[in-house]
Design a protein around this motif. Structure first.
Motif, PDB file in Angstrom:
ATOM      1  N   THR A   1       0.930  -1.237  -0.022  1.00  0.00           N
ATOM      2  CA  THR A   1       0.030   0.036   0.185  1.00  0.00           C
ATOM      3  C   THR A   1       0.887   1.418   0.026  1.00  0.00           C
ATOM      4  O   THR A   1       0.484   2.171  -0.745  1.00  0.00           O
ATOM      5  CB  THR A   1      -1.120   0.043   1.275  1.00  0.00           C
ATOM      6  OG1 THR A   1      -1.801  -1.169   1.144  1.00  0.00           O
ATOM      7  CG2 THR A   1      -1.811   1.299   1.213  1.00  0.00           C
TER       8      THR A   1
ATOM      9  N   ALA B   1      -5.727   8.661  -2.326  1.00  0.00           N
ATOM     10  CA  ALA B   1      -6.769   7.342  -2.171  1.00  0.00           C
ATOM     11  C   ALA B   1      -7.262   7.002  -3.456  1.00  0.00           C
ATOM     12  O   ALA B   1      -7.038   5.927  -3.873  1.00  0.00           O
ATOM     13  CB  ALA B   1      -7.418   7.417  -1.007  1.00  0.00           C
TER      14      ALA B   1
ATOM     15  N   GLY C   1      -7.882   2.529   0.299  1.00  0.00           N
ATOM     16  CA  GLY C   1      -9.031   3.564   1.154  1.00  0.00           C
ATOM     17  C   GLY C   1      -8.460   4.512   2.208  1.00  0.00           C
ATOM     18  O   GLY C   1      -7.300   4.416   2.311  1.00  0.00           O
ATOM     19  N   ARG C   2      -8.988   5.404   2.260  1.00  0.00           N
ATOM     20  CA  ARG C   2      -8.563   6.493   2.912  1.00  0.00           C
ATOM     21  C   ARG C   2      -8.227   6.246   4.219  1.00  0.00           C
ATOM     22  O   ARG C   2      -7.129   6.453   5.075  1.00  0.00           O
ATOM     23  CB  ARG C   2      -9.494   7.697   3.132  1.00  0.00           C
ATOM     24  CG  ARG C   2      -9.713   8.546   1.948  1.00  0.00           C
ATOM     25  CD  ARG C   2     -10.559   9.659   2.000  1.00  0.00           C
ATOM     26  NE  ARG C   2     -11.807   9.498   2.294  1.00  0.00           N
ATOM     27  CZ  ARG C   2     -12.754  10.230   2.829  1.00  0.00           C
ATOM     28  NH1 ARG C   2     -12.535  11.301   3.003  1.00  0.00           N
ATOM     29  NH2 ARG C   2     -14.032   9.736   2.739  1.00  0.00           N
ATOM     30  N   ASN C   3      -8.996   5.455   4.963  1.00  0.00           N
ATOM     31  CA  ASN C   3      -8.733   4.709   6.207  1.00  0.00           C
ATOM     32  C   ASN C   3      -7.224   3.955   6.368  1.00  0.00           C
ATOM     33  O   ASN C   3      -6.560   4.335   7.488  1.00  0.00           O
ATOM     34  CB  ASN C   3      -9.664   3.859   6.686  1.00  0.00           C
ATOM     35  CG  ASN C   3     -10.928   4.700   7.207  1.00  0.00           C
ATOM     36  OD1 ASN C   3     -11.014   5.604   7.279  1.00  0.00           O
ATOM     37  ND2 ASN C   3     -11.948   3.704   7.009  1.00  0.00           N
ATOM     38  N   ALA C   4      -6.820   3.450   5.523  1.00  0.00           N
ATOM     39  CA  ALA C   4      -5.519   2.792   5.239  1.00  0.00           C
ATOM     40  C   ALA C   4      -4.567   3.924   5.510  1.00  0.00           C
ATOM     41  O   ALA C   4      -3.409   3.613   6.051  1.00  0.00           O
ATOM     42  CB  ALA C   4      -5.423   1.831   4.045  1.00  0.00           C
TER      43      ALA C   4
ATOM     44  N   TYR D   1      -4.717   6.853   6.822  1.00  0.00           N
ATOM     45  CA  TYR D   1      -4.531   7.743   7.928  1.00  0.00           C
ATOM     46  C   TYR D   1      -3.957   6.644   9.079  1.00  0.00           C
ATOM     47  O   TYR D   1      -3.415   7.068  10.165  1.00  0.00           O
ATOM     48  CB  TYR D   1      -6.096   7.989   8.515  1.00  0.00           C
ATOM     49  CG  TYR D   1      -6.716   9.328   7.814  1.00  0.00           C
ATOM     50  CD1 TYR D   1      -6.108  10.453   8.017  1.00  0.00           C
ATOM     51  CD2 TYR D   1      -7.848   9.124   6.976  1.00  0.00           C
ATOM     52  CE1 TYR D   1      -6.437  11.699   7.357  1.00  0.00           C
ATOM     53  CE2 TYR D   1      -8.312  10.307   6.251  1.00  0.00           C
ATOM     54  CZ  TYR D   1      -7.480  11.348   6.382  1.00  0.00           C
ATOM     55  OH  TYR D   1      -8.024  12.469   5.753  1.00  0.00           O
ATOM     56  N   ALA D   2      -4.259   5.126   8.820  1.00  0.00           N
ATOM     57  CA  ALA D   2      -4.217   4.482   9.962  1.00  0.00           C
ATOM     58  C   ALA D   2      -2.675   3.961   9.863  1.00  0.00           C
ATOM     59  O   ALA D   2      -2.052   3.826  10.938  1.00  0.00           O
ATOM     60  CB  ALA D   2      -4.912   2.943   9.942  1.00  0.00           C
ATOM     61  N   ASN D   3      -2.140   3.714   8.683  1.00  0.00           N
ATOM     62  CA  ASN D   3      -0.656   3.394   8.720  1.00  0.00           C
ATOM     63  C   ASN D   3       0.308   3.895   8.024  1.00  0.00           C
ATOM     64  O   ASN D   3       1.407   3.627   7.847  1.00  0.00           O
ATOM     65  CB  ASN D   3      -0.949   1.873   8.050  1.00  0.00           C
ATOM     66  CG  ASN D   3      -1.829   0.910   8.486  1.00  0.00           C
ATOM     67  OD1 ASN D   3      -1.858   0.808  10.085  1.00  0.00           O
ATOM     68  ND2 ASN D   3      -2.728   0.356   7.925  1.00  0.00           N
TER      69      ASN D   3
ATOM     70  N   ARG E   1       1.340   7.809   8.064  1.00  0.00           N
ATOM     71  CA  ARG E   1       1.542   9.052   8.566  1.00  0.00           C
ATOM     72  C   ARG E   1       2.679   9.637   7.708  1.00  0.00           C
ATOM     73  O   ARG E   1       2.726  10.796   7.666  1.00  0.00           O
ATOM     74  CB  ARG E   1       1.981   9.140  10.032  1.00  0.00           C
ATOM     75  CG  ARG E   1       0.667   8.621  10.869  1.00  0.00           C
ATOM     76  CD  ARG E   1      -0.573   9.319  10.763  1.00  0.00           C
ATOM     77  NE  ARG E   1      -0.144  10.856  11.208  1.00  0.00           N
ATOM     78  CZ  ARG E   1      -1.291  11.780  10.973  1.00  0.00           C
ATOM     79  NH1 ARG E   1      -2.293  11.416  10.451  1.00  0.00           N
ATOM     80  NH2 ARG E   1      -0.993  13.085  11.181  1.00  0.00           N
TER      81      ARG E   1
END
Length: 158
Positions: free
Chosen positions: A17, A48, A54-57, A59-61, A63
């Motif tokens: 990713t 994204a 996904g946008r969450n990926a 934000y989560a992993n 930075r």
């Protein structure tokens, strides 16, 4: 004991990713000419979509990629800020030139009015002086004066 691999599946997925995101960020920032680069928005959603993750990926992993996106956005804003400031300075220079012309015109008008005021003061001073002269003359003529008669005038003789 089970055999361990260098990276577990989650780490491989995060790494894949990250590679997709870096390639997408590179395409968003460097793969276009300057005019289309300004038109494209550098948002997390655009990144994204471009990377097809996904946008969450993000934000989560990732930075570090978010930080890179923010840095690129700030770099992109700098030329537009400079252009805006340059344009504002040009507008202000025009305004200063206009005001300087108005100032010269007002100074000319002021000089003309000052000359007229000085001349009016001189006329007023001359008029006051003449009024004082005429008032003294009038007072002198209003004072009673003795009439002296000569002996031969009224027929009285001695």
């Amino acid at each position: 004991m089970p055999k361990t691999t260098a990276a577990n599946p989650l780490d491989r997925r995060v790494q894949a990713t990250a590679e997709k995101l870096r390639a997408a960020l590179d395409r968003l920032t460097h793969g276009f000419d300057e005019s289309s680069m300004i038109e494209r928005q550098l948002t997390v959603a655009a990144l994204a979509r471009e990377a097809r993750v996904g946008r969450n990926a993000i934000y989560a992993n990732h930075r570090d990629i978010l930080d890179e996106l923010t840095r690129v956005r700030q770099q992109r804003r700098a030329p537009s800020r400079i252009a805006a400031i340059t344009e504002k300075v040009a507008e202000q220079r025009i305004a200063v030139d206009i005001m300087q012309g108005q100032l010269r015109q007002l100074a000319t008008e002021n000089a003309g009015l000052m000359r007229r005021a000085i001349e009016a003061e001189r006329r007023a001073d001359r008029a006051e002086h003449r009024i004082a002269q005429l008032t003294r003359e009038l007072d002198r003529h209003r004072r009673p004066s003795l009439l002296r008669s000569s002996a031969g005038e009224h027929g009285e003789g001695r």
